[in-house]
Structures are given as C-alpha cells and as structure tokens.
Design an enzyme around this catalytic site. Structure first.
Site, PDB file in Angstrom:
ATOM      1  N   LEU A   1     -19.417 -18.926  44.117  1.00 15.83           N
ATOM      2  CA  LEU A   1     -19.908 -17.746  44.951  1.00 15.83           C
ATOM      3  C   LEU A   1     -18.571 -16.650  45.278  1.00 15.83           C
ATOM      4  O   LEU A   1     -17.625 -17.022  45.552  1.00 15.83           O
ATOM      5  CB  LEU A   1     -20.390 -18.401  46.546  1.00 15.83           C
ATOM      6  CG  LEU A   1     -21.571 -19.028  46.746  1.00 15.83           C
ATOM      7  CD1 LEU A   1     -21.536 -19.639  47.910  1.00 15.83           C
ATOM      8  CD2 LEU A   1     -22.809 -18.158  46.224  1.00 15.83           C
ATOM      9  N   ASP A   2     -19.082 -15.664  45.307  1.00 16.31           N
ATOM     10  CA  ASP A   2     -18.365 -14.410  45.352  1.00 16.31           C
ATOM     11  C   ASP A   2     -17.871 -14.646  46.674  1.00 16.31           C
ATOM     12  O   ASP A   2     -18.292 -14.989  47.770  1.00 16.31           O
ATOM     13  CB  ASP A   2     -18.796 -13.287  45.095  1.00 16.31           C
ATOM     14  CG  ASP A   2     -19.224 -12.973  43.645  1.00 16.31           C
ATOM     15  OD1 ASP A   2     -18.551 -13.308  42.932  1.00 16.31           O
ATOM     16  OD2 ASP A   2     -20.040 -12.300  43.645  1.00 16.31           O
ATOM     17  N   PRO A   3     -16.504 -14.072  47.025  1.00 14.63           N
ATOM     18  CA  PRO A   3     -15.603 -14.189  48.506  1.00 14.63           C
ATOM     19  C   PRO A   3     -16.610 -13.531  49.581  1.00 14.63           C
ATOM     20  O   PRO A   3     -16.685 -14.026  50.689  1.00 14.63           O
ATOM     21  CB  PRO A   3     -14.672 -13.399  48.220  1.00 14.63           C
ATOM     22  CG  PRO A   3     -14.157 -13.569  46.765  1.00 14.63           C
ATOM     23  CD  PRO A   3     -15.576 -13.522  46.112  1.00 14.63           C
TER      24      PRO A   3
END
EC number: 5.4.99.25
Length: 273
Positions: free
Chosen positions: A37-39
C-alpha cells in the site's frame, strides 16, 4: 512463530515501516506482507510470519476492493496529495455525469500506470527515476474492473469504490475518471483498501491457512511418510490426477504440490498448521 492474519495499515506510513512495527509487536524477525500500500493509503495488509511468508502466492487475494476520493482539478505527478503543483477551479458537474464516468471503467481497461510506481525500467524502480527527474514512459497495462460505485460527490471531491483485479492502480483510475469528465488533472486525496479477496480486517485474528489457499484440496493415498519426509510422490497415489496446484492435508502440516505432465512436484513441503 507461524501466523497469518490481516492487519490494517494507517495512512501516512509506508508498508515496510508498518511491517517493522508489526515485527516488534509480535517479537519476530521473519515476517512479510502481500500487496504493498502506498504511504498515503490505508487499509488491509495480509501479514505472514515464519514459514507462512511462503504462502502469499497461493492465497486467494483477488479481487481487491478499494474506496478512493478523487480531487478533480488537482495536478500531481504522484496522482495523490504528495506533490500537488496546482489546483484548477472547476464548475460543478451533474452527478449523473460523474456516475457515468465512473461506471465507464467497468470491464477490461488498458491504461498507463503512474510514473511514481514500483514498475521496473532496466532494473530501476520507476518512482526512483521519476524523483531523479529522468524522463521515461511505461508500457500500458490491462486490468479488469469488475464493479464500480459512486459513494458521494461533494464538488470537487468524488468518492468511489472499485472491485478490481490484482495489480490495478487506483490512482490511475482516478485520473481516467477526471479525463472522461473533460478535466485534465485529478489526484486522489484518500485511498483505502477494504479487502483482498476473502481477506478483511478482523483485529489480527489468525487465519486458517487451509481455508485461505486459492486451490483445490487433493488426497494422497500412499505412504504418509512420503509427505512427512518430502519424498517423491506417484501420480497414481493422488485422488485427482489432472494438472494443477493442490494442497494435501497431513493433519499437523500441509504440502502444496504441482501436477504437470503426469509428474508431481512439491511447491511447498511440510508447512506446519
């Protein structure tokens, strides 16, 4: 420690850093996750510990369900809020047109992935090249968008849900929606992964690996010691003899095998459960 469970990553932290926190919490060194998951995103992250880190490719992780909020008119190379350069002030759209743009995604979709992605170009990550200012292009990819839903429209923010195949870039879907509304730019202001296949967040409750695998169970009628010690298995001793991946139950452990061209090979042997 062997453990498989679903964690919930908060926004504002990278998946690897979040995993480090999980390792400290459970006092283990060997752990991994499936589906980065992206930050800026939040949501479910499948965590495996011990020998269960080997199971990720055999889990029923698709389709995936996301909820995202699109900021119409917001320009960002990352297609999220990390690098907003400018915001175009737009007149409000008819909600029916917004819904039409969202529903138009359904089916097989070919599109360019974001330049800020983990795609590799000559051994380098695209996001590293993008941050270094290197100009490049990425090959188009295909995703299946099974279903979409408009959750709310409060101009200029559009919240939608999408059920998609693995590897789909929701940031790109947001930009496509904007483009189909005649808007040049659009970036996600929020992104949440609600589920990966059958996996949803349930307070780190341990998962039953026998119910989590994306394959049929087969039955071995030969000497059980062959499974215990990883010996060669004969096709005639299997109940199902057709090609494919299967798991075998030995009570205290399972094995994953691959049947192909009348041969039986171990993919994973003796996974304690």
């Amino acid at each position: 420690m062997n453990r498989l469970f679903v964690a919930y990553k908060p926004a504002g932290i990278g998946s690897n850093l979040f995993l480090s926190r999980i390792k400290r919490e459970y006092k283990t060194k060997k752990a991994g996750f499936s589906g980065t998951l992206d930050p800026f995103a939040k949501g479910v992250l499948i965590i495996g510990m011990g020998s269960y880190t080997k199971l990720f490719r055999f889990l029923a992780k698709a389709p995936k369900v996301y909820r995202a909020t699109l900021w119409l008119g917001a320009k960002s190379d990352t297609l999220d809020t990390e690098m907003i350069e400018e915001v175009e002030i737009l007149e409000e759209f008819d909600e029916a047109d917004v819904l039409k743009a969202i529903k138009s995604l359904e089916g097989s979709l070919e599109y360019e992935p974001p330049i800020f992605s983990a795609k590799q170009i000559n051994g380098q990550r695209a996001y590293d090249l993008a941050r270094a200012g290197v100009e490049f292009s990425l090959n188009k990819i295909n995703s299946t968008i099974y279903e979409t839903k408009l959750v709310s429209y409060c101009h200029p923010f559009v919240t939608f849900e999408a059920i998609v195949s693995e590897g789909t870039y929701i940031r790109s879907l947001g930009l496509i929606i904007a483009n189909r509304l005649g808007v040049k730019n659009g970036s996600l202001s929020a992104l949440e992964r609600l589920s990966e296949g059958r996996f949803k967040y349930d307070n780190h409750k341990p998962l039953d690996i026998k119910k989590s695998l994306n394959m049929m169970q087969n039955f071995y009628h030969g000497d059980s010691d062959n499974l215990k010690y990883g010996r060669v298995l004969a096709l005639n001793d299997l109940e199902i003899k057709s090609d494919g991946f299967y798991w075998l139950d030995s009570g205290s452990f399972i094995s994953i095998i691959h049947v192909k061209d009348a041969k039986v090979n171990y993919e994973l042997g003796r996974i304690e459960c």
